[in-house]
Each structure stands twice: as C-alpha cells, then as structure tokens.
Design an enzyme around this catalytic site. Structure first.
Site, PDB file in Angstrom:
ATOM      1  N   ARG A  24       0.826  -1.208   0.000  1.00  0.00           N
ATOM      2  CA  ARG A  24       0.000   0.000   0.000  1.00  0.00           C
ATOM      3  C   ARG A  24       0.858   1.256   0.000  1.00  0.00           C
ATOM      4  O   ARG A  24       0.498   2.273  -0.591  1.00  0.00           O
ATOM      5  CB  ARG A  24      -0.908   0.020   1.233  1.00  0.00           C
ATOM      6  N   GLU A  51     -10.528  -0.748  -5.732  1.00  0.00           N
ATOM      7  CA  GLU A  51     -11.093   0.174  -4.741  1.00  0.00           C
ATOM      8  C   GLU A  51     -10.154   1.349  -4.480  1.00  0.00           C
ATOM      9  O   GLU A  51      -8.938   1.218  -4.589  1.00  0.00           O
ATOM     10  CB  GLU A  51     -11.342  -0.576  -3.427  1.00  0.00           C
TER      11      GLU A  51
END
Length: 474
Positions: free
Chosen positions: A93, A160
């Site tokens: 991430r 997402e």
C-alpha cells in the site's frame, strides 16, 4: 511457503512497472479477461441490481500465494460469494515493495495481506483462474498506480480507492494534491480500458475512517471522487457507505446514492451502492455478532445496495479464519431470501432523511463542483476546513467535525467544524441532539463528557447487546 520466493510477475520489488519482465499490453490484458470465460465485477453488480438481490463479497487477504489461492477456493466452494477479494498488505500500500519481498521470503504470515506487486501478474492470473468469481483489489494506498498496473495485467476487474478516501483515513503526510493526481492516472487508465472494451469497476471508499461518519460527509466525498473519476473516463463506479447502525438513516443513505448519481454524474456511467457491514467495535459473543451480520444484510437489501461487504463472528478478536469467513458469507446471503419480502421500513421517515442528506451533500459538495479546477479546490477546502472528516489520520485535514448519535442512534453533527452546512441543517442537527434550546456552558458538554459520549457511541452495539455499559466498561 518456505524458501526464497521467485517472482513470476512483471515487476521486481521496488521497481516501476516494466523494469523487470514487461507487463502485457492493455490490449492483451483485455483479451485475457475476455478469454477467462467469467463475468467482470461490473457485470456481476449490474446483474444483482437488475435481479433485485444483493451481491455478497468477503474481505480476505494473506501473504503467501498458495495460501491465498487455497483461501479463495475454500470461500468459493463453501460459500459461493458473488465477488472475491484480494486485500493488499501494508508494505505494498505504501510502495515499500522491497520490504514486502523481504517479509514474504522470511515469513508470509507476517504480511497483513497479499503483496500482488511482489508476487507479480502471472501469479495474479493464477489466482484469477482458480475461482469462478471476479476479483477486487482492496488496499488503502494513496498512490496505487503500480498496484493497478499489475492488477490489470492479472485480469482483475474491480479496484477500490480514491484520492481523498484512500488518503485521509490512512496516511499522515501525503499531500492530497499528490494522491488526487495519482488516482487521476488510475482513472484515466480505466477510461482507456473502457475504450478497449473492458469496464473496470472503481469502488470509492466512502467508509472513510468508518467511525461515526455522518452520511453526508461520506456521500459528499464520494460525489467529488465520482465526478473526478467520470471525467477521467471511468464507466462503472461503486459508492461504498458504512453501516451507521440506524435503520432509517442507513436505508436513506443507500437509496440516496442513485439520486446523487443522476444529479451529478453524466449518463452512461453505471453507479452502484455498496454497503459495508458495521466497521466499528463488534460484539464478542458469537450470537450477538451473527445478529449484527444478518441485520446489516437486511439493511443492504432494504436500501437497494448492489453489493454487501460482509463481516464475521470473529470480528472482535482480529483477522477471522477461513471458517468464520465462510459462515459470515452464508449468513449474509440468507438475507436475499424471497421469504423476507415482508420486511419493510417506514418509507416516510426514509424519504425525510433522504431529503436532509441530499441537502447536506449539496452544501458540502456543490461549492467544490462549481470550481474550474476541482482537484485544487479539494485541496484548498481541506486546508480551510470547508471539506473535512472526523478522526482523520492526515495532517492535511482539520478533523474539526465532531459526530454524535442522537437518542435513536443516528449519527448527527455535534459540531460541523468549518463545513458549509446551511443554518437550517445545523439547527436540525442541534434539535435532534437535544441542544436546540441550550446555550453557553449548558450546551458545552466538556472534554471529559464528550470523550465519554464518543466512547459510548463507538460502543453502540456492545451497549445494545449488554456487553458493555454506555461508558465503555465491559
């Protein structure tokens, strides 16, 4: 998994896409998806809406490749979810690809998700081919461009995130202008893919911090991200909303999403409402947790959601195991039963709540949408506090908004901070919180009382089930 991992995919850890074995072309990736012989995420969502049922999707992600594949296959075999998830690890991430690789080589169990960039697109395709359901990437990255490239090469059709919703809740020091620019690149790539015949579902994380988020904040930020995405060429947008715990408010928020789409987005863009089951403090007792799971699934049905993100009875104890995930999916899916057609909600109360949500969203979002440069307007509004969220991790948001539950459990504004809500909206929030006739010290609860009230509101379901008192004492 033991021994050294040999990366199969396009990118070596820490390097940009194309630095190792080249990514396949977009045309080749589109052809690969077509040859898979299974529906895309956008098709699943559209079919669910047209049939009047709610598609079911779990959260799941582990570090090892074989372990991830086994998890996906077990969930499919025993619960048959409509969509499956690759939850990405924290190192990926934050683009710490070398650290992800070191951890993967040392012990994959130390990763809190699947490091797709490190494993590479060929392993991504291996996961894709192992199950019949389409996959979605869930992560939390303010800059997901490398992850998106590998995701597309893997044939994954749902992704997402957004420049606001995947920044403010997760990152302390990433300027919003930077994350908005990075996500614009992702959305432009989605536009290019749509031109080639592949519609990628872009799910917006309206759940934000998932703790006492007033509906109009969640939906206003999703409107802004959706407008930016549509302008960049995205053709399927899912707007996620987190369960507040109040039936009328949650149903109203979900039913408001298609109204907002018609108001602010161009025709030709698919828009779907997605409901996240309660993301606050979950009850510990299995029966209580399962009651909450089934209740959330009913709310999704009543609100007309296209998709539900499920929870498990182990939620209070950490990352759930496979069996708990299977049971959570099965339980949530039962809310689709035609035997439950008799379950309804007060339509007049829902309509009234919708009217107020629409008005508050307009107050927050429309001053931004009127600006020539929407991305710059967002960054400036966050700096001024005219766009804000409660409990932000980012230093680029003021976090001056203070939410509070009213007597019925709906989430209201105790303080709207600098949000440009109308006087009418502010008075209604004051009245619903019983503060409309108070003034001065009487209206100021004091820090100690405020913290106790917030704790009680966060522990809403624990109190309801008798697992704690209002002050949070177990």
């Amino acid at each position: 998994m033991s021994g050294k991992v040999v990366l199969l995919g396009a990118d070596r850890a820490g390097e940009a896409p194309g630095a190792g074995r080249a990514l396949p072309s977009l045309e080749e990736s589109v052809a690969y998806v077509a040859a898979l012989g299974k529906p895309t995420a956008a098709q699943i969502l559209q079919d669910a809406r047209e049939s009047g049922r709610v598609a079911i999707q779990p959260r799941c992600g582990v570090g090892g490749h074989e372990e991830m594949k086994a998890l996906l296959k077990a969930l499919q075999a025993e619960a048959a979810p409509d969509l499956l998830t690759l939850t990405i690890d924290s190192h990926t991430r934050l683009k710490r690809f070398e650290q992800a690789l070191r951890t993967l080589n040392r012990d994959p169990q130390d990763l809190n998700g699947y490091p797709l960039v490190t494993h590479g697109w060929q392993r991504g395709r291996d996961l894709n081919e192992s199950v019949a359901a389409p996959l979605e990437i869930r992560h939390g990255s303010p800059d997901a461009r490398a992850l998106f490239d590998v995701s597309v090469a893997s044939g994954i059709t749902s992704f997402e995130g957004g420049g606001i919703s995947y920044n403010l809740p997760y990152s302390k020091a990433v300027p919003v202008a930077e994350s908005l620019a990075a996500w614009e690149d992702v959305d432009r790539m989605c536009g290019r893919l749509a031109e080639l015949g592949l519609v990628v579902d872009r799910e917006l994380f309206g759940t934000l911090t998932a703790v006492l988020v007033p509906p109009s904040i969640s939906l206003a930020i999703s409107v802004v991200e959706a407008v930016l995405a549509a302008r960049a060429g995205v053709r399927c947008i899912s707007v996620a909303y987190p369960q507040s715990g109040h039936l009328v408010q949650d149903v109203a928020a979900l039913r408001t999403i298609p109204l907002l789409a018609r108001r602010y987005l161009p025709p030709g863009v698919q828009v779907h409402a997605v409901f996240h089951e309660f993301m606050g403090v979950f009850p510990k007792a299995r029966g209580h947790a399962e009651d909450l799971i089934f209740y959330g699934a009913l709310v999704a049905r009543l609100g007309g959601a296209s998709k539900l993100i499920t929870k498990t009875y182990q939620e209070a104890y950490g990352i759930p195991d496979t069996r708990a995930n299977i049971e959570g999916l099965r339980l949530a899916a039962r809310a689709n039963s035609p035997l439950l057609d008799f379950v309804t909600v007060d339509t007049d109360r829902v309509a009234e709540e919708q009217e107020w949500i629409l008005a508050e969203v307009a107050d927050i979002a429309e001053p931004l949408l009127e600006q020539h440069d929407l991305k710059a307007a967002v960054a400036e509004a966050l700096e001024r506090g005219t766009l804000d969220i409660p409990f932000s991790a980012s230093r680029y948001a003021k976090s001056e908004v203070i939410p509070k539950r009213d007597a019925e459990g709906a989430i209201r504004y105790l303080s709207a901070g600098g949000l440009p809500l109308s006087g009418r909206a502010l008075r209604r929030n004051e009245e619903l919180l019983g503060r409309g006739t108070q003034s001065g010290a009487e209206a100021d609860p004091g820090l100690r009382s405020l913290l106790a009230d917030l704790t009680g509101d966060i522990n809403y379901f624990l109190t309801l089930f008798g697992e704690t008192d209002h002050e949070g004492t177990s």
